[in-house]
Enzyme design. Sequence first.
Site, mmCIF file in Angstrom:
data_model
loop_
_atom_site.group_PDB
_atom_site.id
_atom_site.type_symbol
_atom_site.label_atom_id
_atom_site.label_comp_id
_atom_site.label_asym_id
_atom_site.label_seq_id
_atom_site.Cartn_x
_atom_site.Cartn_y
_atom_site.Cartn_z
ATOM 1 N N GLY A 4 -36.216 -9.274 20.654
ATOM 2 C CA GLY A 4 -35.251 -9.967 19.775
ATOM 3 C C GLY A 4 -35.933 -11.154 19.141
ATOM 4 O O GLY A 4 -36.523 -11.995 19.835
ATOM 5 N N GLY A 9 -34.561 -13.545 16.819
ATOM 6 C CA GLY A 9 -33.734 -14.592 16.210
ATOM 7 C C GLY A 9 -34.267 -15.951 16.649
ATOM 8 O O GLY A 9 -35.439 -16.074 17.048
ATOM 9 N N ALA A 45 -33.747 -17.716 19.307
ATOM 10 C CA ALA A 45 -34.183 -17.790 20.701
ATOM 11 C C ALA A 45 -35.542 -17.119 20.885
ATOM 12 O O ALA A 45 -36.469 -17.715 21.466
ATOM 13 C CB ALA A 45 -33.139 -17.138 21.611
ATOM 14 N N HIS A 89 -13.065 -17.405 16.723
ATOM 15 C CA HIS A 89 -13.157 -18.534 15.803
ATOM 16 C C HIS A 89 -11.854 -18.593 15.028
ATOM 17 O O HIS A 89 -11.379 -17.571 14.532
ATOM 18 C CB HIS A 89 -14.350 -18.345 14.866
ATOM 19 C CG HIS A 89 -14.731 -19.584 14.129
ATOM 20 N ND1 HIS A 89 -13.933 -20.106 13.140
ATOM 21 C CD2 HIS A 89 -15.805 -20.408 14.237
ATOM 22 C CE1 HIS A 89 -14.516 -21.199 12.676
ATOM 23 N NE2 HIS A 89 -15.650 -21.406 13.316
ATOM 24 N N SER A 121 -16.881 -21.496 7.919
ATOM 25 C CA SER A 121 -17.494 -22.425 8.873
ATOM 26 C C SER A 121 -16.579 -23.615 9.209
ATOM 27 O O SER A 121 -15.826 -24.104 8.378
ATOM 28 C CB SER A 121 -18.795 -22.957 8.269
ATOM 29 O OG SER A 121 -19.237 -24.077 8.998
ATOM 30 N N ARG A 163 -12.257 -24.623 19.475
ATOM 31 C CA ARG A 163 -11.910 -23.338 18.857
ATOM 32 C C ARG A 163 -10.859 -22.581 19.644
ATOM 33 O O ARG A 163 -9.958 -21.966 19.058
ATOM 34 C CB ARG A 163 -13.168 -22.487 18.730
ATOM 35 C CG ARG A 163 -14.115 -23.123 17.764
ATOM 36 C CD ARG A 163 -15.436 -22.409 17.671
ATOM 37 N NE ARG A 163 -16.247 -23.095 16.668
ATOM 38 C CZ ARG A 163 -17.488 -22.770 16.374
ATOM 39 N NH1 ARG A 163 -18.086 -21.779 17.002
ATOM 40 N NH2 ARG A 163 -18.136 -23.426 15.453
ATOM 41 N N GLU A 170 -27.883 -16.059 22.644
ATOM 42 C CA GLU A 170 -26.532 -15.550 22.862
ATOM 43 C C GLU A 170 -26.509 -14.403 23.875
ATOM 44 O O GLU A 170 -25.463 -14.104 24.457
ATOM 45 C CB GLU A 170 -25.910 -15.113 21.517
ATOM 46 C CG GLU A 170 -24.402 -14.983 21.608
ATOM 47 C CD GLU A 170 -23.724 -14.804 20.256
ATOM 48 O OE1 GLU A 170 -24.270 -15.239 19.233
ATOM 49 O OE2 GLU A 170 -22.621 -14.225 20.252
ATOM 50 N N SER A 196 -24.773 -23.482 19.852
ATOM 51 C CA SER A 196 -25.430 -22.216 20.185
ATOM 52 C C SER A 196 -26.806 -22.110 19.571
ATOM 53 O O SER A 196 -27.726 -21.589 20.205
ATOM 54 C CB SER A 196 -24.545 -21.025 19.846
ATOM 55 O OG SER A 196 -24.632 -20.734 18.505
HETATM 56 C C1 FAD Z 1 -21.405 -16.574 10.632
HETATM 57 C C2 FAD Z 1 -21.959 -17.317 11.809
HETATM 58 C C3 FAD Z 1 -22.129 -18.692 11.734
HETATM 59 C C4 FAD Z 1 -22.636 -19.398 12.819
HETATM 60 N N1 FAD Z 1 -22.811 -20.745 12.703
HETATM 61 C C5 FAD Z 1 -23.360 -21.426 13.728
HETATM 62 C C6 FAD Z 1 -23.613 -22.824 13.614
HETATM 63 O O1 FAD Z 1 -23.340 -23.424 12.588
HETATM 64 N N2 FAD Z 1 -24.167 -23.465 14.655
HETATM 65 C C7 FAD Z 1 -24.505 -22.830 15.817
HETATM 66 O O2 FAD Z 1 -25.020 -23.465 16.717
HETATM 67 N N3 FAD Z 1 -24.284 -21.503 15.948
HETATM 68 C C8 FAD Z 1 -23.728 -20.780 14.939
HETATM 69 N N4 FAD Z 1 -23.512 -19.437 15.077
HETATM 70 C C9 FAD Z 1 -23.942 -18.752 16.292
HETATM 71 C C10 FAD Z 1 -25.447 -18.530 16.260
HETATM 72 O O3 FAD Z 1 -25.829 -18.115 14.991
HETATM 73 C C11 FAD Z 1 -25.927 -17.483 17.257
HETATM 74 O O4 FAD Z 1 -25.324 -17.616 18.485
HETATM 75 C C12 FAD Z 1 -27.428 -17.620 17.441
HETATM 76 O O5 FAD Z 1 -28.047 -17.529 16.199
HETATM 77 C C13 FAD Z 1 -27.948 -16.576 18.358
HETATM 78 O O6 FAD Z 1 -29.362 -16.544 18.267
HETATM 79 P P1 FAD Z 1 -30.187 -15.512 19.128
HETATM 80 O O7 FAD Z 1 -31.610 -15.793 18.886
HETATM 81 O O8 FAD Z 1 -29.691 -15.506 20.501
HETATM 82 O O9 FAD Z 1 -29.801 -14.070 18.541
HETATM 83 P P2 FAD Z 1 -29.840 -13.421 17.084
HETATM 84 O O10 FAD Z 1 -30.222 -14.352 16.027
HETATM 85 O O11 FAD Z 1 -28.573 -12.686 16.975
HETATM 86 O O12 FAD Z 1 -31.049 -12.396 17.193
HETATM 87 C C14 FAD Z 1 -30.976 -11.207 17.928
HETATM 88 C C15 FAD Z 1 -32.259 -10.445 17.758
HETATM 89 O O13 FAD Z 1 -32.266 -9.305 18.613
HETATM 90 C C16 FAD Z 1 -32.611 -8.144 17.882
HETATM 91 N N5 FAD Z 1 -31.975 -7.011 18.553
HETATM 92 C C17 FAD Z 1 -30.666 -6.840 18.858
HETATM 93 N N6 FAD Z 1 -30.506 -5.678 19.527
HETATM 94 C C18 FAD Z 1 -31.738 -5.124 19.659
HETATM 95 C C19 FAD Z 1 -32.229 -3.931 20.273
HETATM 96 N N7 FAD Z 1 -31.431 -3.066 20.894
HETATM 97 N N8 FAD Z 1 -33.569 -3.689 20.205
HETATM 98 C C20 FAD Z 1 -34.403 -4.556 19.575
HETATM 99 N N9 FAD Z 1 -33.988 -5.693 18.997
HETATM 100 C C21 FAD Z 1 -32.683 -5.965 19.031
HETATM 101 C C22 FAD Z 1 -32.130 -8.420 16.474
HETATM 102 O O14 FAD Z 1 -32.810 -7.609 15.543
HETATM 103 C C23 FAD Z 1 -32.484 -9.895 16.349
HETATM 104 O O15 FAD Z 1 -33.851 -10.038 16.044
HETATM 105 C C24 FAD Z 1 -22.983 -18.713 14.007
HETATM 106 C C25 FAD Z 1 -22.808 -17.334 14.077
HETATM 107 C C26 FAD Z 1 -22.295 -16.638 12.996
HETATM 108 C C27 FAD Z 1 -22.111 -15.172 13.110
#
Ligand code: FAD
Lengths: 521, 220
Positions: free
Chosen positions: A10, A12, A14, A235, A249, A282, A366, A381
Amino acid sequence: MMNANILIVGSGAAGLNAALTLAKKGCGCLLVSESPSERAQSNMAEGGINAALDNCGEGDSPELHAADTIKAGRNIASPAAVNGLCNAAPRIIEELSAMGMPFDHTADGKVAQRAFGGQSRKRTCYCGSETGLILMHTLITMARKYEAQGLIRRETGLLFLRVLTDDKGICGALFADKYTGKICRITTRAVIMCTGGLNGLFGIATGSVLNSGTAAASLFTSGVEFSNLEFIQFHPTTSPLKGKSMLISEAARGEGGILYTLENGQRIRFMQGFEKGDLSPRDVISIEEQKIIDKGGDIYLDLTALDGDIIDSRLGSLRESCKMFLGIDMKTAPLPVRPGIHYFMGGVRTDSSHRASIDGLFAAGEAACIYHGANRLGGNSLLGALYGGECAAYAALSADREETEITATSESVDIYEVKAAAQQDEDIRRQLCRLGVIRTPEVIADVQEKLSCIEEQARGKEYLHSRCLLAMAIAESISQRRESRGAHLRTDFPDTLPEYRKTSTVYYDGVIKHRFDEVGE
Amino acid sequence: MKKIIKIKRTAEKGRQFLEPFLYEGDGNETVIDFLEEINSRSEIVNADGKPSQPISFNCSCKEKKCGACAMVIDGKPRLACTVHMRELKENALIEPLSKFPVIRDLSVDRTIMYNGQETLKAWPEAPQEPMDTDAVRCLMCGLCLEVCPNYIPGSSFTGGAGVAGAARGMDSTDAAHTKDVKKEYMKHFFRDCGQSLSCVRICPMNIPLDKLQARLAKKK
Ligand SMILES: Cc1cc2nc3c(=O)[nH]c(=O)nc-3n(C[C@H](O)[C@H](O)[C@H](O)COP(=O)(O)OP(=O)(O)OC[C@H]3O[C@@H](n4cnc5c(N)ncnc54)[C@H](O)[C@@H]3O)c2cc1C
Ligand code: FES
């Protein structure tokens, strides 16, 4: 020295920050995801990142930030973990600034901070309403430097299928290669899961459809422990689109937008009686909205009284999205909104170093359950993803090492079948979506029964079956918590009970098992 | 509203063919919604009544925030999640981007764009000035390369995304690094850019790539 022994799944916020943390220590890693970082949900974040910089001169401090986080999480997030998170936040903002992240600034050159729901001070740092996109560019740009040095190796097009274990714990992971349709085996002693939330399991959420829940379902079926799955953040300001919902937002309310409903043609500002009004946490707003919706009412978010320049400069892209996807200009008309699934507080159970229940397995972002308790604060988050990625990377560094190697096996997999499982589980989705903002005992029992029937029929269909098991684990967690707390509201147990000030843990061992654990120190 | 929409598919060995599908709806769905609807049919049948396979395409945010869904719709390169079905003519064609290798059906491999960013050394050395607020809004969707008359598929020309990338890397406090990025930028963008400005017109984020270019031209 290239030392690629840690696998991050993943990419993102993180996953990228875990990779950057390792690279800065001179340790190589393999960063694998289904799609490039540019497509991850983290790009969608709008409102901002929390850090107690106190740039508004309100006497903010990491202690206050931690206290707000624990309070919003209704006392079931580990105070030690939350303190670590909040203490690190100012440093993280400083590091992002040094990487060139162009935060909005105040007239006197400080990082600007806006009000966000459930917080006692203005502490959300932002880049207009595109904080996630810009944060991701910052991280990706930095990662590229280490990629060029060979420290970070990125592979995309690999869909996580399952972890491989031996008597020492994790020994690798299997992926489906989207390009070749072949199964790909990666050997390693340390896997950091950063695969995001469980959006796809419910079908309609504000986030990315890439976060299908496939990875979590597979981990659960492999026996990995999950925690607090009953806490799902709705939300309060989302608008339904086809197959997903669009987030309006919290920044819209932070900048002065107001919520109202109509009763006999009269505007009723239903949040006015609450301490933080339209900027209440929320869970609190979503519950009030749901009560109104259940009685046939509608909810609106009104920004028409805001200064047009503020909308243009701070909410410009949000206004454009509302025009494009809802056909409404927020400058001239109120936006119809309702509660929508937005964030999963629950996930892979980790300790405060982000270690999961299998040796060599770590989780962050997440995908993990650690900082947010029963309800997450907006802006926490992205912070949790960045800090969590960093902590997980440090923890993984101390794990057993083994050279990471990718080998394609001749075995092939129909990637469309794996993905189809995520699309064909409509019955599972329909059941889970019934476990909404307000949960009644009748519905909980009925959903559990229906999911059991679906599970029986899904046996033998690996991917569908594992999704069903995870869905059952969510329902079981909801059923076992016989109280109301944060995002979990039960009509039969409306009070928050001290005996449930615990973390719920669920795992699969041929059958689904559930227990309550003490909240970590 | 009912219309036939033709979708470019891939068969064995990468051979491409057009397959018609029936769209029925009020026109307010996006192209992505339509593709998802086809894939969710319990039995996928095309408009000629013949059984078909799920359609492969890229999509993540469905809200113009990730650049995944770029494709060619009715002859125009667009982000599919921003195009509503009411905009499509009868027999309109949905095709994959033409300048990138097709993985399957409508999904393409844009790895070359990421590699291009690496060639440009688009990263900060030493503490960085705040990055250009336009350059950080690029979605890396590939529309700029799709429409660029100077981009030959497979070449190292980096297009509009390269301008944004170079701008992100060039604001370094490290003068030697800025010089390095400029050198690569000249080689992998400026030298071959014919100033058609088609990238400026197509950019879904309205990034003022012409102004960015003017700013980069002044960098030493
Ligand atoms: C519209 C929106 C607005 C938001 N605004 C805010 C904000 O203002 N402030 C805040 O703090 N948080 C906000 N959040 C929450 C925040 O964006 C997320 O919780 C955070 O970005 C999660 O990051 P992450 O790195 O954990 O996962 P993600 O960014 O979701 O990345 C997940 C990764 O895993 C990969 N993946 C998933 N499944 C698989 C699989 N089976 N095999 C291989 N790869 C896979 C994906 O391709 C991706 O690369 C918001 C969320 C949304 C939806
Ligand atoms: S799906 Fe993200 S831009 Fe269209």
